[in-house]
Design a protein around this motif. Structure first.
Motif, mmCIF file in Angstrom:
data_model
loop_
_atom_site.group_PDB
_atom_site.id
_atom_site.type_symbol
_atom_site.label_atom_id
_atom_site.label_comp_id
_atom_site.label_asym_id
_atom_site.label_seq_id
_atom_site.Cartn_x
_atom_site.Cartn_y
_atom_site.Cartn_z
ATOM 1 N N THR A 82 1.030 -1.347 0.049
ATOM 2 C CA THR A 82 -0.460 0.054 -0.338
ATOM 3 C C THR A 82 1.275 1.194 0.084
ATOM 4 O OG1 THR A 82 -1.496 -1.119 1.700
ATOM 5 C CG2 THR A 82 -2.736 0.688 1.234
ATOM 6 N N HIS A 108 -4.173 5.554 8.521
ATOM 7 C CA HIS A 108 -3.442 5.258 8.721
ATOM 8 C C HIS A 108 -2.063 5.756 8.247
ATOM 9 C CE1 HIS A 108 -0.568 1.845 7.626
ATOM 10 N NE2 HIS A 108 -1.193 0.860 8.592
ATOM 11 N N ASN A 110 0.920 5.030 6.628
ATOM 12 C CA ASN A 110 1.767 5.365 5.273
ATOM 13 C C ASN A 110 0.548 5.516 4.246
ATOM 14 O OD1 ASN A 110 2.903 3.235 6.553
ATOM 15 N ND2 ASN A 110 2.312 1.077 5.965
ATOM 16 N N SER A 153 -9.160 6.709 3.676
ATOM 17 C CA SER A 153 -8.764 4.576 3.916
ATOM 18 C C SER A 153 -10.001 4.799 3.530
ATOM 19 C CB SER A 153 -8.549 4.684 5.163
ATOM 20 O OG SER A 153 -6.914 4.393 5.287
ATOM 21 N N VAL A 155 -11.891 2.011 5.071
ATOM 22 C CA VAL A 155 -12.256 1.411 5.898
ATOM 23 C C VAL A 155 -11.042 1.935 7.461
ATOM 24 C CG1 VAL A 155 -11.927 -0.737 7.174
ATOM 25 C CG2 VAL A 155 -13.740 -0.699 5.485
ATOM 26 N N PHE A 157 -8.157 1.191 10.417
ATOM 27 C CA PHE A 157 -8.092 -0.259 10.949
ATOM 28 C C PHE A 157 -7.865 0.282 12.520
ATOM 29 C CE2 PHE A 157 -3.474 1.275 13.211
ATOM 30 C CZ PHE A 157 -3.485 3.204 12.568
ATOM 31 N N GLY A 205 -2.732 -2.678 -0.444
ATOM 32 C CA GLY A 205 -1.950 -4.148 -0.597
ATOM 33 C C GLY A 205 -2.909 -5.643 -0.431
ATOM 34 N N HIS A 207 -2.492 -8.298 1.943
ATOM 35 C CA HIS A 207 -1.558 -9.541 2.863
ATOM 36 C C HIS A 207 -2.956 -9.822 3.716
ATOM 37 C CE1 HIS A 207 0.075 -4.883 4.339
ATOM 38 N NE2 HIS A 207 0.270 -6.562 5.847
ATOM 39 N N LYS A 208 -4.498 -8.636 3.572
ATOM 40 C CA LYS A 208 -5.339 -9.207 4.807
ATOM 41 C C LYS A 208 -7.073 -9.667 3.195
ATOM 42 C CE LYS A 208 -3.889 -4.815 6.727
ATOM 43 N NZ LYS A 208 -2.969 -4.771 7.307
HETATM 44 C C1 LIG Z 1 -5.683 1.457 5.857
HETATM 45 C C2 LIG Z 1 -4.226 0.237 5.726
HETATM 46 N N1 LIG Z 1 -3.264 0.674 4.933
HETATM 47 C C3 LIG Z 1 -1.920 0.359 4.727
HETATM 48 C C4 LIG Z 1 -2.112 -0.799 5.407
HETATM 49 C C5 LIG Z 1 -0.494 -1.135 5.511
HETATM 50 O O1 LIG Z 1 0.855 -0.781 4.439
HETATM 51 P P1 LIG Z 1 1.412 -1.371 3.303
HETATM 52 O O2 LIG Z 1 0.760 -2.547 2.751
HETATM 53 O O3 LIG Z 1 2.187 -0.293 2.957
HETATM 54 O O4 LIG Z 1 2.296 -2.097 4.706
HETATM 55 C C6 LIG Z 1 -2.544 -1.021 6.615
HETATM 56 C C7 LIG Z 1 -1.837 -2.260 7.387
HETATM 57 O O5 LIG Z 1 -1.129 -2.829 7.642
HETATM 58 C C8 LIG Z 1 -3.632 -0.243 6.179
HETATM 59 O O6 LIG Z 1 -4.629 -1.054 7.313
#
Ligand SMILES: Cc1ncc(COP(=O)(O)O)c(C=O)c1O
Length: 382
Positions: A82, A108, A110, A153, A155, A157, A205, A207-208
């Motif tokens: 992400t 988030h 990131n 976002s 949703v 986290f 991303g 991985h969820k």
């Molecule tokens: C809203 C959101 N964005 C990004 C990420 C993760 O970012 P990346 O995929 O860069 O690790 C998460 C959780 O890990 C998240 O909940």
């Protein structure tokens, strides 16, 4: 709406070994994804790598992913995660010194840092306090003269908000603003339709809810909305990569597709694994997964109410993510206990986060609630 949850659960053996309430942290590996990863390893091991086959497999998965989010394959770039998708988007937007980007405080990091880093270009990020309901009307009240973009976002986290990104997208179209959405915490559980969202860029991303291990993401780019330019360049970024692999000044036209945001070789095993994950999700239906998780969430909320434990974040289905719930139990005090009980969940800002997936069951919810009740009773008796 329903599906055979017991059959799906058999595809995720890890969730039988514990009470897994941590799908919002990472997905356990499923049989279909494991099979694709193993097929990649076997072909690499046995034949030293049929790269052309892997690359055509990658294009097939790009098509699957595009269909999954209602985009065209030309609008999808593969990324590392992400963060990379958000950074590509932030740096590709034609923002200038003095422009302002609106974001939600506490969203988030990131996503936020990708835009905060534009401060070096003189682009300012303004954080708005995050209310429970975020929609177009909310952002409209906060638009300034210099606002050029909104990034948020789908949703959250940390508290499981489900924001009305479609109405924010409408506002952005009406006001000529760029709109960037991080769908990482929703995709795979909440239907994501990039056309309905109406975003300039959507990143995530995998991985969820997309059921992969860490290390793969994607970026949707609405090519009609903006001629966004990549910050990085490699041969595959170009419209016509040089066949003789010699770089020339006069061959720097970037691809007209989202391939302009891709550089170098790819995480091929993960991309091919994603094909297996998307097949599974398509066979079940994201709307069904959403409904399943919402129903489990209703049961969880009723249980927390019965025990007098607060819910952090939204309660109404319209405003809450189906699969992310934070119980107001101090994480430092409770996490060792949950670990003893073989219950896997995550610490959060204001409690512990219970996050559900397509494999979650009522029995998982009840095991969590029983464990909370037992500890509350024991401490009341002490
Ligand atoms: C809203 C959101 N964005 C990004 C990420 C993760 O970012 P990346 O995929 O860069 O690790 C998460 C959780 O890990 C998240 O909940």
């Amino acid at each position: 709406m329903s599906y055979d949850v017991a059959a799906v659960r058999r595809l995720f053996p890890a969730v039988e070994r514990m009470t897994y309430l941590d799908a919002g942290f990472q997905s356990p590996l499923s049989v279909p994804v494991k099979e694709r990863l193993e097929a990649f390893i076997a072909s690499s091991f046995d034949t030293a790598g049929p790269k052309s086959e892997w690359l055509s497999g990658m294009e097939a998965v790009r098509g699957q992913l595009a269909a999954f989010v209602n985009a065209a394959p030309e609008e999808i770039a593969f990324t590392k995660n992400t963060s990379e998708a958000m950074n590509i988007a932030a740096n590709a937007l034609p923002l200038e010194a003095g422009d302002e980007v609106l974001m939600l405080e506490g969203d988030h990091p990131n996503n936020a840092y990708a835009f905060l880093n534009l401060a070096r270009k003189g682009v300012e990020t303004r954080f708005l306090p995050m209310p429970e309901v975020v929609d177009g009307a909310f952002f409209e009240r906060h638009l300034g003269e210099r606002t050029r973009a909104i990034s948020m976002s789908l949703v959250t986290f940390h508290a499981g908000h489900l924001f009305d990104v479609e109405s924010v997208g409408r506002l952005c179209r009406e006001r000529g603003l760029f709109f960037v959405v991080d769908v990482m915490q929703g995709i795979g559980v909440v239907p994501v339709d990039v056309k309905k969202i109406g975003a300039t860029f959507v990143g995530s991303g995998t991985h969820k809810g997309l059921l992969l291990p860490q290390g793969l993401g994607f970026l949707y780019w609405n090519r009609k909305a903006v001629d966004a330019q990549p910050s990085y360049m490699a041969a595959i970024t170009l419209e016509n990569p040089p066949a003789d692999l010699i770089a020339r000044h006069d061959n720097m036209t970037v691809a007209s597709t989202a391939r302009r945001f891709e550089i170098g070789n790819f995480n091929l095993p993960a991309v091919l694994g994603l094909g297996g994950a998307l097949e599974l999700l398509d066979a079940i239906g994201v709307a069904e997964i959403q409904e399943h998780c919402h129903a489990l969430g209703d049961r969880l909320i009723a249980g927390l109410d019965r025990l007098g434990v607060g819910l952090v974040g939204p309660r109404a289905r319209a405003h809450r993510a189906p699969h992310i719930y934070v119980a107001a139990l101090p994480a430092a005090e409770w996490l060792p206990y949950f670990a003893e009980q073989n219950i896997r969940l995550s610490p959060e800002r204001d409690g512990v986060r219970i996050s559900l997936g397509l494999f979650s069951t009522e029995a998982d919810i009840d095991r969590f609630l029983d464990a909370v009740e037992a500890r509350l009773r024991a401490s009341a008796a002490a």
